[in-house]
Write a protein that holds these residues in place. Structure first.
Motif, PDB file in Angstrom:
ATOM      1  N   ARG A 514       0.761  -1.060  -0.031  1.00  0.00           N
ATOM      2  CA  ARG A 514      -0.036   0.009   0.171  1.00  0.00           C
ATOM      3  C   ARG A 514       0.567   1.257   0.150  1.00  0.00           C
ATOM      4  N   HIS A 515       2.250   1.131   0.357  1.00  0.00           N
ATOM      5  CA  HIS A 515       2.912   2.281   0.596  1.00  0.00           C
ATOM      6  C   HIS A 515       3.116   2.861  -0.812  1.00  0.00           C
ATOM      7  N   PRO A 516       3.003   4.181  -0.993  1.00  0.00           N
ATOM      8  CA  PRO A 516       3.538   5.006  -2.045  1.00  0.00           C
ATOM      9  C   PRO A 516       5.058   4.994  -2.506  1.00  0.00           C
ATOM     10  N   THR A 517       5.523   5.319  -3.691  1.00  0.00           N
ATOM     11  CA  THR A 517       6.629   5.497  -3.831  1.00  0.00           C
ATOM     12  C   THR A 517       6.809   6.868  -4.382  1.00  0.00           C
ATOM     13  N   LEU A 518       8.254   7.332  -3.952  1.00  0.00           N
ATOM     14  CA  LEU A 518       8.471   8.639  -4.220  1.00  0.00           C
ATOM     15  C   LEU A 518       8.418   9.022  -5.566  1.00  0.00           C
ATOM     16  N   ASP A 519       7.587  10.171  -6.038  1.00  0.00           N
ATOM     17  CA  ASP A 519       7.481  10.649  -7.257  1.00  0.00           C
ATOM     18  C   ASP A 519       8.720  10.878  -8.000  1.00  0.00           C
ATOM     19  N   ALA A 520       8.909  10.473  -9.172  1.00  0.00           N
ATOM     20  CA  ALA A 520      10.285  10.587  -9.821  1.00  0.00           C
ATOM     21  C   ALA A 520      10.682  12.087  -9.826  1.00  0.00           C
ATOM     22  N   THR A 521      10.142  13.032  -9.956  1.00  0.00           N
ATOM     23  CA  THR A 521      10.556  14.464  -9.717  1.00  0.00           C
ATOM     24  C   THR A 521      11.227  14.679  -8.264  1.00  0.00           C
ATOM     25  N   SER A 522      10.583  14.282  -7.423  1.00  0.00           N
ATOM     26  CA  SER A 522      11.106  14.279  -5.875  1.00  0.00           C
ATOM     27  C   SER A 522      12.580  13.192  -5.787  1.00  0.00           C
ATOM     28  N   ALA A 523      12.228  12.141  -6.507  1.00  0.00           N
ATOM     29  CA  ALA A 523      13.739  11.105  -6.280  1.00  0.00           C
ATOM     30  C   ALA A 523      14.831  11.697  -6.853  1.00  0.00           C
ATOM     31  N   LYS A 524      14.642  12.172  -8.038  1.00  0.00           N
ATOM     32  CA  LYS A 524      15.706  12.873  -8.670  1.00  0.00           C
ATOM     33  C   LYS A 524      16.357  13.924  -7.884  1.00  0.00           C
ATOM     34  N   ALA A 525      15.430  14.755  -7.280  1.00  0.00           N
ATOM     35  CA  ALA A 525      16.248  15.873  -6.345  1.00  0.00           C
ATOM     36  C   ALA A 525      16.614  15.302  -5.109  1.00  0.00           C
ATOM     37  N   ALA A 526      16.163  14.288  -4.689  1.00  0.00           N
ATOM     38  CA  ALA A 526      16.716  13.657  -3.271  1.00  0.00           C
ATOM     39  C   ALA A 526      18.257  13.053  -3.696  1.00  0.00           C
ATOM     40  N   GLY A 527      18.226  12.352  -4.803  1.00  0.00           N
ATOM     41  CA  GLY A 527      19.761  12.123  -5.149  1.00  0.00           C
ATOM     42  C   GLY A 527      20.042  10.739  -4.820  1.00  0.00           C
ATOM     43  N   PRO A 528      21.258  10.223  -4.941  1.00  0.00           N
ATOM     44  CA  PRO A 528      21.692   9.206  -4.232  1.00  0.00           C
ATOM     45  C   PRO A 528      21.591   8.958  -2.900  1.00  0.00           C
ATOM     46  N   ASP A 529      21.786   9.957  -1.983  1.00  0.00           N
ATOM     47  CA  ASP A 529      21.653   9.775  -0.717  1.00  0.00           C
ATOM     48  C   ASP A 529      20.157   9.036  -0.100  1.00  0.00           C
ATOM     49  N   TYR A 530      19.174   9.281  -1.324  1.00  0.00           N
ATOM     50  CA  TYR A 530      17.718   8.704  -1.066  1.00  0.00           C
ATOM     51  C   TYR A 530      17.904   7.228  -1.620  1.00  0.00           C
ATOM     52  N   ALA A 531      18.467   7.141  -2.723  1.00  0.00           N
ATOM     53  CA  ALA A 531      18.452   6.073  -3.485  1.00  0.00           C
ATOM     54  C   ALA A 531      19.149   4.890  -2.983  1.00  0.00           C
ATOM     55  N   ARG A 532      20.056   5.333  -2.126  1.00  0.00           N
ATOM     56  CA  ARG A 532      20.902   4.141  -1.731  1.00  0.00           C
ATOM     57  C   ARG A 532      20.617   4.105  -0.080  1.00  0.00           C
ATOM     58  N   ARG A 533      19.593   4.642   0.414  1.00  0.00           N
ATOM     59  CA  ARG A 533      19.310   4.403   1.961  1.00  0.00           C
ATOM     60  C   ARG A 533      19.479   3.156   2.659  1.00  0.00           C
ATOM     61  N   TRP A 534      19.114   1.948   1.709  1.00  0.00           N
ATOM     62  CA  TRP A 534      19.022   0.805   2.187  1.00  0.00           C
ATOM     63  C   TRP A 534      20.165  -0.308   1.715  1.00  0.00           C
ATOM     64  N   ASP A 535      21.362   0.541   1.475  1.00  0.00           N
ATOM     65  CA  ASP A 535      22.678  -0.135   0.883  1.00  0.00           C
ATOM     66  C   ASP A 535      22.925  -0.922   2.288  1.00  0.00           C
ATOM     67  N   HIS A 536      23.662  -2.047   1.936  1.00  0.00           N
ATOM     68  CA  HIS A 536      24.195  -2.925   2.867  1.00  0.00           C
ATOM     69  C   HIS A 536      24.882  -2.269   3.994  1.00  0.00           C
ATOM     70  N   VAL A 537      26.070  -1.315   3.467  1.00  0.00           N
ATOM     71  CA  VAL A 537      26.777  -0.704   4.419  1.00  0.00           C
ATOM     72  C   VAL A 537      26.076   0.459   5.192  1.00  0.00           C
ATOM     73  N   ARG A 538      25.275   1.063   4.799  1.00  0.00           N
ATOM     74  CA  ARG A 538      24.222   2.069   5.588  1.00  0.00           C
ATOM     75  C   ARG A 538      23.104   1.365   6.574  1.00  0.00           C
ATOM     76  N   THR A 539      22.809   0.259   6.391  1.00  0.00           N
ATOM     77  CA  THR A 539      21.929  -0.681   7.269  1.00  0.00           C
ATOM     78  C   THR A 539      22.725  -1.713   8.146  1.00  0.00           C
ATOM     79  N   ALA A 540      24.212  -1.682   8.062  1.00  0.00           N
ATOM     80  CA  ALA A 540      24.701  -2.693   8.735  1.00  0.00           C
ATOM     81  C   ALA A 540      24.492  -2.465  10.272  1.00  0.00           C
ATOM     82  N   TRP A 541      24.470  -0.986  10.845  1.00  0.00           N
ATOM     83  CA  TRP A 541      23.956  -1.030  12.242  1.00  0.00           C
ATOM     84  C   TRP A 541      22.843  -1.872  12.679  1.00  0.00           C
ATOM     85  N   MET A 542      21.866  -1.844  11.585  1.00  0.00           N
ATOM     86  CA  MET A 542      20.656  -2.421  12.046  1.00  0.00           C
ATOM     87  C   MET A 542      20.843  -4.140  12.487  1.00  0.00           C
ATOM     88  N   ARG A 543      21.972  -4.697  11.846  1.00  0.00           N
ATOM     89  CA  ARG A 543      22.074  -6.203  12.141  1.00  0.00           C
ATOM     90  C   ARG A 543      23.391  -6.400  12.998  1.00  0.00           C
TER      91      ARG A 543
END
Length: 700
Positions: A514-543
């Motif tokens: 049910r969750h929406p996805t960020l619109d393409a215009t906003s995702a482009k502005a957010a850049g790689p910081d948003y696109a890679r938010r679930w990268d393994h390195v950035r979520t390592a602290w969760m595990r």
């Protein structure tokens, strides 16, 4: 050749409908004529028709009495059967097609129709009268109760507040937990707050139970007042979050709890920010989970969470959807769209929010012009971003440098992003001047919650709900209870739902698609910081803080099937030995249990015998050295960017079985002897080989 049939414009018969006075009479007379004609032609005995008519009259009389119809209706139905049967019998004997027979039948039909119409009107009148009588009875009972309540509260308001009011209506709440009095204020400029500020005294005078109040608010005009009186304490009981996880919308409001009349109270956050205050033990964390549950159910909201306390507010909404490698499990999406647990990640999130807000202002000008609005139309295609910042008000009031930087970014998001669909929910431990002293927070956070839990320190309700009268902390001494005010409803008592951990997991699973996805215009502005938010390195602290496996626990606790070194520790503690003596006893214990291999470069004790299978400590030592050298090679190959313990351990796991704890020990030793240099702190820490460290010469 096809043909098209066009419907006639004449009357349409509804064959499923019951007979009315006209159609009933017509049906009866035509039936009689058909039976008489057929019977006369076939020579049927006329007496049979009389028997059938008598049976029909008796049957309808019984059913009419059972349905409690009027005697007029019962007589009309029985007479219709008997008259119809009598005419049919006479017509069969004399001929049904004579003018006398047909004329008399028509007269009978008209009489039947008129009688049916009259009895129908009589029955409708009887039914309406019965309903009206029941309503009058209920009204008399209610009116007596309401008149008693009205008289009692007119006297009470006069006695406590010195104001003489005239009660216009008393509305009993459907939940049975209280009532509302609509009263007219006396002339002379007396306003409703004259009564509102005496809420506590009115409640005491009425002997209301603890947790129940009598609160006054504005009426339909400035000369009227509404007094809500709660008679049942709904704050003490724990109310579980509703099991209906159906879709919600930002525009229809997000439910946050229950009022004292058991009605849901909703937060409308399209343009408003929110502030939730609650001391330790008041249920604030549970309230945050309730808020996140509502956002997860919404089809036009993306939730970002900042919690610098190890991300504890957002982790329960993320972990059910992530596997051990940090990727989404079976396509399930986390309950929150981005989670930050460090200052660095929070800064990336807030910077992305600012870029999105600024880019939306330019990119969606045509869309807003077409919709004739200066607010970005929020939908599942262009979702609103809700940033939940646990203890965010403390960040705004903090004096350390990192928090001040985050505070500036938070205030910038609040200041510039309202029209572009980015709002915040801040929490705080207390309603103090340090928290509420910021003008931006007071102006934008119009949705406010104070969970008191009976705590009086740092709970200035008058400062959090300016203009509200009669609010006292001791009115809500229960966990999860407090006060909530919105632009749509004044501050009043409410109860937050209790949301259980298994419900969080269920909501994550139920709302994943049910969750929406960020619109393409906003995702482009957010850049790689948003696109890679679930990268393994950035979520390592969760595990990294996951519980060790059973094997690892046994290893850590010394539960092994092999060599038991605890005996040496116990012996040493009982009788301290020299290092040489300890080493000798260690070798004796090994020789007694295992057929050990010889040390490299030394002859075996029994060269004439082949080495027996057993524990080869030198092999383990060689393997450890090989893994250590492989780890050092990986560190060197990482170059100036460096690497971390988790990455090295994953690379060596298949070939050497090296654990992360072992790699951490190596990196610490290399840092101490200068082989490696540590760069960054916390989850951003990296290790760089000294050849690639800043300032290192190429010859090193």
């Amino acid at each position: 050749m096809s043909t098209t049939t066009q419907a006639d414009t004449g009357p349409v018969w509804d064959w499923a409908a019951g007979h009315g006075p006209v159609t009933g009479a017509l049906s009866a007379t035509t039936g009689c004529l058909a039976v008489a004609t057929t019977g006369a032609a076939a020579g049927m005995p006329p007496g049979w028709v009389l028997a059938v008519g008598a049976a029909g009259a008796i049957g309808h009389t019984v059913t009419s009495i059972r349905d409690r119809l009027a005697a007029r209706t019962v007589g009309m139905r029985a007479a219709s059967w008997l008259v119809g049967a009598g005419w049919t019998t006479w017509a069969m004997a004399t001929g049904p097609l004579s003018w006398a027979a047909l004329g008399s039948l028509a007269t009978i039909g008209v009489g039947m129709g008129a009688a049916a119409r009259a009895t129908l009107l009589h029955e409708e009148a009887r039914e309406l009268e019965a309903i009206a009588a029941a309503e009058r009875q209920v009204a008399r009972e209610l009116s007596a109760e309401r008149r008693q309540i009205a008289a009692e509260w007119v006297d009470r308001i006069q006695r406590v507040c010195g104001v003489t009011v005239r009660v216009l209506a008393v509305e009993m709440w459907p939940t049975g937990t209280g009532f509302t009095i609509d009263a007219e204020l006396p002339p002379g400029g007396i306003t409703y707050d004259r009564i509102a500020r005496e809420s506590a005294r009115l409640s005491a005078d009425a002997r209301l139970p603890h947790g129940c109040t009598a609160t006054a608010s504005q009426g339909i005009d400035q000369g009227r007042v509404l007094v809500d009186v709660t008679t049942v304490n709904v704050l003490a009981a724990e109310v579980t979050y509703p099991s209906d996880y159906g879709p919600l919308s930002l525009h229809s409001g997000i439910p946050w709890g229950l009022r004292t009349n058991a009605d849901e109270i909703r937060a409308y956050l399209r343009e408003q920010c929110a502030l939730v205050v609650g001391p330790t033990g008041s249920g604030k964390t549970n309230m945050v989970h309730t808020i996140l549950a509502g956002f997860a159910r919404a089809t036009d909201v993306l939730t970002w969470v900042i919690d610098l306390n190890a991300g504890s507010a957002g982790l329960p909404w993320v972990r059910p959807a992530l596997d051990s490698s940090g990727q989404t499990a079976d396509g399930m999406r986390p309950g929150v769209d981005w989670l930050a647990a460090s200052h660095e990640e929070a800064a990336l999130m807030l910077d992305a929010a600012v870029r999105i807000a600024k880019h939306r202002k330019m990119a969606y000008q045509d869309l807003m012009s077409k919709a004739n609005t200066d607010l970005l139309p929020i939908s599942d295609r262009i979702p609103q971003i809700m940033i939940v910042i646990d203890e965010g008000a403390e960040i705004l009031a903090s004096s350390d440098r990192e928090s001040r930087k985050l505070a500036e970014k938070i205030l910038e998001v609040i200041r510039i992003a309202r029209a572009m669909g980015i709002r915040t929910v801040l929490t705080a431990l207390g309603a103090t001047g340090a928290v509420l002293g910021n003008l931006m927070i007071r102006r934008e956070a119009k949705v406010r919650v104070a969970l008191t839990g009976g705590e009086t320190e740092g709970m200035d309700l008058g400062k959090q709900f300016p203009g509200s009268r009669g609010l006292r902390v001791d009115q809500a001494p229960y966990k999860g209870a407090g006060f909530m005010g919105t632009p749509e409803s004044p501050a009043a008592l409410f109860k937050s739902w209790r949301i259980l951990p298994n419900q969080i997991r269920d909501i994550v699973a139920a709302t994943s698609d049910r969750h929406p996805t960020l619109d393409a215009t906003s995702a482009k502005a957010a850049g790689p910081d948003y696109a890679r938010r679930w990268d393994h390195v950035r979520t390592a602290w969760m595990r990294d803080h996951a519980a060790p496996s059973a094997t690892e626990q046994d290893r850590q606790q010394g539960h092994t099937d092999g060599l038991n070194l605890s005996a040496l520790r116990e012996e040493r503690s009982a009788d301290p030995l020299s290092e040489d003596e300890l080493a000798r006893k260690f070798r004796e214990q090994i020789d007694a249990q295992f057929a050990t291999a010889s040390e490299p470069g030394h002859p075996t004790r029994e060269p004439e015998q082949p080495p027996a299978p057993g524990l080869n400590l030198s092999a383990l030592r060689n393997e450890d050295n090989a893994a250590r050298q492989a780890a050092l090679a990986l560190l060197l190959a990482a170059g100036p960017e460096g690497t971390g313990a988790s990455a090295i351990a994953r690379a060596l796991a298949d070939e050497h079985g090296t654990t992360r704890q072992t790699v951490v020990g190596w990196l610490k030793a290399w840092t101490e002897d200068g082989t490696a240099v540590r760069v960054g702190t916390g989850t951003k820490a990296r290790y760089v080989h000294r050849r690639h460290a800043p300032g290192a010469s190429p010859e090193e």
